[in-house]
Design a protein around this motif. Structure first.
Motif, PDB file in Angstrom:
ATOM      1  N   ASP A  45     -86.249 -20.855 -47.690  1.00 41.62           N
ATOM      2  CA  ASP A  45     -86.093 -19.548 -47.042  1.00 41.62           C
ATOM      3  C   ASP A  45     -85.511 -19.705 -45.646  1.00 41.62           C
ATOM      4  N   GLU A  46     -86.086 -20.624 -44.878  1.00 42.67           N
ATOM      5  CA  GLU A  46     -85.646 -20.830 -43.495  1.00 42.67           C
ATOM      6  C   GLU A  46     -84.208 -21.330 -43.431  1.00 42.67           C
ATOM      7  N   THR A  92     -99.312 -18.135 -46.734  1.00 40.29           N
ATOM      8  CA  THR A  92     -99.198 -16.888 -47.494  1.00 40.29           C
ATOM      9  C   THR A  92     -98.579 -15.734 -46.708  1.00 40.29           C
ATOM     10  N   PRO A  93     -98.981 -15.474 -45.460  1.00 41.90           N
ATOM     11  CA  PRO A  93     -98.337 -14.361 -44.747  1.00 41.90           C
ATOM     12  C   PRO A  93     -96.813 -14.500 -44.655  1.00 41.90           C
ATOM     13  N   ARG A  94     -96.313 -15.701 -44.346  1.00 40.15           N
ATOM     14  CA  ARG A  94     -94.854 -15.915 -44.271  1.00 40.15           C
ATOM     15  C   ARG A  94     -94.194 -15.727 -45.632  1.00 40.15           C
ATOM     16  N   LEU A  96     -95.224 -13.757 -48.038  1.00 38.75           N
ATOM     17  CA  LEU A  96     -95.212 -12.325 -48.364  1.00 38.75           C
ATOM     18  C   LEU A  96     -94.246 -11.536 -47.475  1.00 38.75           C
ATOM     19  N   GLU A  97     -93.910 -12.056 -46.307  1.00 37.52           N
ATOM     20  CA  GLU A  97     -92.904 -11.410 -45.462  1.00 37.52           C
ATOM     21  C   GLU A  97     -91.519 -11.509 -46.089  1.00 37.52           C
ATOM     22  N   ARG A  98     -91.287 -12.596 -46.815  1.00 38.42           N
ATOM     23  CA  ARG A  98     -89.952 -12.874 -47.355  1.00 38.42           C
ATOM     24  C   ARG A  98     -89.781 -12.487 -48.817  1.00 38.42           C
ATOM     25  N   HIS A  99     -90.892 -12.387 -49.552  1.00 40.68           N
ATOM     26  CA  HIS A  99     -90.803 -12.141 -50.997  1.00 40.68           C
ATOM     27  C   HIS A  99     -91.776 -11.053 -51.427  1.00 40.68           C
ATOM     28  N   ASP A 115    -105.156  -8.838 -44.270  1.00 40.70           N
ATOM     29  CA  ASP A 115    -104.188  -7.981 -43.573  1.00 40.70           C
ATOM     30  C   ASP A 115    -102.770  -8.208 -44.093  1.00 40.70           C
ATOM     31  N   ALA A 116    -102.418  -9.449 -44.380  1.00 40.60           N
ATOM     32  CA  ALA A 116    -101.081  -9.768 -44.891  1.00 40.60           C
ATOM     33  C   ALA A 116    -100.855  -9.188 -46.284  1.00 40.60           C
ATOM     34  N   LYS A 120     -99.073  -4.674 -50.161  1.00 50.15           N
ATOM     35  CA  LYS A 120     -98.065  -5.566 -50.737  1.00 50.15           C
ATOM     36  C   LYS A 120     -98.518  -6.317 -51.982  1.00 50.15           C
TER      37      LYS A 120
END
Length: 193
Positions: A45-46, A92-94, A96-99, A115-116, A120
């Motif tokens: 992703d990065e 996991t938060p990262r 879920l931000e991308r996918h 919260d993440a 979603k």
């Protein structure tokens, strides 16, 4: 407590109706992913690179399955029990931000991710020690990605039917059964002192 049958790929409406404590069975495509797979996904992703599989509406299973190769292109799952999800909580938060992943499946809960997951995704808990039962729900091993990571760390694309029972441990509304139990235990302990 309600019971739901879900089929991947999933939409937001499929998971918003779920509440902590509900029972869920999943059918369709499920991808296994443990620590190394999560790190590899985030690394790609990065770097702005495409993944070789589709995570839109996906279900990710925290699992390091035991597979047997039947022939050149055919695998069979011998055991596919859940692994401890806490190891993936930090990534996991990262993820879920991308996918648009809609379901995470594992054991033991994921502290600090409620919260993440809000609006979603949901976390579904599967009972540990049920590796053979889980393998029975796998109707087809469709593919394996990144086998160089090793059998348990590779991403396995599994076709499952009536996979479960799974308990909604963290819903998309921020309710976390695991945190509630921790809080109750702490309160009870403090009252005993």
């Amino acid at each position: 407590m309600s019971k739901y049958d879900l089929t991947t790929p999933l939409q937001i409406d499929d998971i918003i109706k779920l509440h902590a404590g509900d029972i869920v069975y999943v059918s369709g495509i499920v991808y296994t992913a443990r620590d190394e797979a999560h790190a590899h996904i985030l690394k790609l992703d990065e770097a702005g690179k495409e993944l070789p599989f589709e995570l839109e509406g996906a279900a990710i299973y925290h699992c390091g399955p035991l597979m047997v190769k039947e022939d050149e292109d055919k695998w069979e799952a011998v055991a596919a029990g859940p692994t401890t999800s806490a190891r993936m909580a930090g990534m996991t938060p990262r993820l879920l931000e991308r996918h648009a992943i809609r379901v995470l499946i594992g054991k033991g809960g994921m502290q600090g991710v409620a919260d993440a997951l809000k609006g979603k995704c949901v976390y579904l808990a599967y009972t540990g020690g049920c590796a053979a039962l889980a393998a029975e729900a796998i109707k087809n091993v469709r593919s394996v990605y990144w086998p160089q990571l090793g059998m348990p760390e590779a991403v396995w694309e599994l076709e499952v039917e009536h996979f479960g029972p799974l308990v909604v441990g963290i819903d998309a509304h921020g309710h976390d059964l695991f945190q509630e139990v921790r809080d109750q235990a702490l309160t009870a302990f403090c009252h005993l002192r």
